[in-house]
Write a protein that holds these residues in place. Structure first.
Motif, mmCIF file in Angstrom:
data_model
loop_
_atom_site.group_PDB
_atom_site.id
_atom_site.type_symbol
_atom_site.label_atom_id
_atom_site.label_comp_id
_atom_site.label_asym_id
_atom_site.label_seq_id
_atom_site.Cartn_x
_atom_site.Cartn_y
_atom_site.Cartn_z
ATOM 1 N N ASN A 50 0.557 -1.217 0.038
ATOM 2 C CA ASN A 50 0.055 -0.008 0.090
ATOM 3 C C ASN A 50 0.860 1.383 -0.027
ATOM 4 N N LYS A 100 2.517 1.726 -3.349
ATOM 5 C CA LYS A 100 1.088 1.863 -4.223
ATOM 6 C C LYS A 100 1.037 3.463 -4.060
ATOM 7 N N ASN A 101 0.854 3.910 -3.171
ATOM 8 C CA ASN A 101 0.428 5.285 -2.837
ATOM 9 C C ASN A 101 1.421 6.219 -3.278
ATOM 10 N N GLU A 115 0.992 6.226 -7.026
ATOM 11 C CA GLU A 115 -0.105 6.913 -7.272
ATOM 12 C C GLU A 115 0.006 8.678 -7.146
ATOM 13 N N LYS A 139 -8.425 10.618 -3.148
ATOM 14 C CA LYS A 139 -8.515 10.050 -4.565
ATOM 15 C C LYS A 139 -9.955 9.778 -4.776
HETATM 16 MG MG MG Z 1 -3.800 3.654 -0.750
#
Ligand code: MG
Ligand code: ADP
Length: 432
Positions: free
Chosen positions: A322, A325-326, A329, A375
């Motif tokens: 995570n 991934k953050n 992103e 998001k």
């Molecule tokens: Mg996340």
């Protein structure tokens, strides 16, 4: 004075529930029936030892822990409380000892018969049922009291009416005590279920998002393979052997992407193991590379020290996936996400650094709060789950960020330095 004594009794019998709520967050031991038995057994004994003398009789709330132990801990916990009550009662002695034994035995036997039915009820019915069950020890106590009075011909300093009222009042307090403790227990159980549910929801969300990027990524090698096969079909004279290694390596890549993904998606088993942090982080980078490529971001890996971690690998993977991934992103096309591993005495430092949009002071303060997301399709659960997992591994997480510059997340975990020296490895994962 009576109020003080009653409050002390209440505190003693509710203490196990409070202990429990703290332990459930911190230790896996909390679910053991032995712990429930020991805590409630101690409470029952203390309640008996600190019972108060009024109207020629000793009063206490010893049956509340017994009811709670049987209902929430099962037969084993109930028997531990039973044993500790018997021991304490024997220690106190007195000429009504036999009656004491009979009362404890009667109370336990019926509880053991009904507790399976208790767990068939829905959670909101359970506390009501606990209250109904709580009547039984009160009835036993009253019967025993009247039997003692009959046999010993005790003369009370109050009238029968006053004594009966006192008994009813005391019985009510016991039943209310059982009800309060059951409500507390139910809310603790609900909270722990919710924690598991949140973790599962976040994982499902991550799996869904990764699947999309991975499907895209697997299509590339397949297209290459298809192209070669078409070429071979069309031109029979072609020396097809020379293409076979290429075809195989493309298929191998597709296979490893899929197996990494399945490794992450499969249900996790709590398994403690020792593993090399650098290898683990490299696998993680491979797993997330498709997502990075989709976003036009490069993943850089820098491993400075060789360290061994001893923990649950799949849980750690969920936490770090995570965070990376953050980072991906948050980063625009052409940006870079670095995974850096360092180590010093008994600690591993895993840093995830991105050149993304960063966070303002207020955003930084809110990170890690449930459902906070900026998001459109975000859940706001990822960071919460990651922080919880790292915390449960006795690690810490630190966020540093500058708006417009990027974010640095530092995860510190207990570790062992590996005997094998790690050559400083720096590599960039790029499309091959
Ligand atoms: Mg996340
Ligand atoms: P989600 O990813 O579903 O939004 P998270 O709990 O993972 O939920 O993250 C919460 C929020 O924290 C994100 O929406 C984002 O605004 C912020 N955030 C987390 N990591 C970073 C990062 N590396 N750079 C910028 N913002 C971040």
């Amino acid at each position: 004075m009576l109020a003080e004594k009653l409050l002390l009794q209440m505190l003693i019998v509710l203490a196990p529930v409070l202990f429990y709520s703290v332990l459930l967050e911190k230790s896996r031991w909390a679910e053991s029936p032995y712990l429930s038995g020991i805590l409630n057994g101690a409470a029952a004994s203390l309640s008996l030892l600190f019972s108060f003398y009024e109207y020629g009789i000793y009063w206490d709330l010893r049956y509340i822990p017994l009811v709670l132990a049987v209902l929430y801990g099962g037969t084993k916990a109930g028997l531990i409380v039973f044993a500790s009550l018997l021991l304490t009662r024997t220690y106190l002695g007195g000429d009504t000892l036999v009656y004491g034994y009979i009362a404890i035995f009667l109370a336990l036997s019926v509880l053991l018969l009904v507790y399976r039915k208790f767990w068939k009820c829905t959670p909101d019915k359970r506390w009501k049922m606990a209250i109904v069950i709580g009547f039984w020890p009160v009835i036993v106590q009253l019967c025993i009291l009247f039997a003692i009075v009959e046999e010993k011909q005790i003369i009370f300093p109050v009238t029968w009416y006053q004594l009966t009222m006192y008994c009813v009042l005391f019985g009510c307090i016991q039943i209310i005590g059982v009800g309060c403790a059951a409500i507390l227990n139910e809310s603790i159980i609900e909270r722990s279920y919710m924690k598991i549910e949140i973790q599962r929801a976040e994982k499902l969300n991550t799996i869904g998002e990764l699947a999309a990027s991975i499907a895209h990524e697997v299509r590339n090698p397949l297209t290459v393979v298809k192209g070669f096969l078409q070429l071979m079909e069309r031109d029979q004279t072609l020396n097809s052997k020379q293409y076979i290694p290429l075809v195989l390596s493309e298929l191998g890549r597709a296979e490893s992407i899929i197996s990494d993904y399945l490794n992450f998606a499969k249900p996790e088993f709590r398994k403690m193991e020792k593993f090399n942090a650098a290898d683990f982080l490299h696998d993680l980078a491979l797993l997330l590379n498709p997502l990075a490529l989709k976003n036009g971001v490069v993943i850089e890996e820098i491993y400075k020290k060789s360290v061994l971690l001893y923990t649950d690998k799949s849980q750690l993977k969920q936490a770090l996936v995570n965070m990376v991934k953050n980072a991906i992103e948050a980063t625009d096309q052409g940006g870079k996400v670095s995974i850096i591993l360092e180590g010093s005495n008994a600690e591993a430092f895993i840093t995830i650094k991105d050149t993304g949009k960063g966070m303002s002071e207020e955003q930084l303060e809110r990170i890690g709060t449930l459902f906070y997301t900026t998001k459109d399709k975000g859940t706001g659960l990822g960071t919460v789950v990651s922080l919880r997992i790292i915390e449960s591994m006795n690690g810490t997480v630190q966020y540093d960020s500058k708006k417009g510059k990027g974010t640095v997340v530092t995860v510190t975990l207990p570790a062992e330095e590996s005997q094998v020296e790690q050559d400083q490895v720096t590599k960039e994962l790029v499309h091959n």
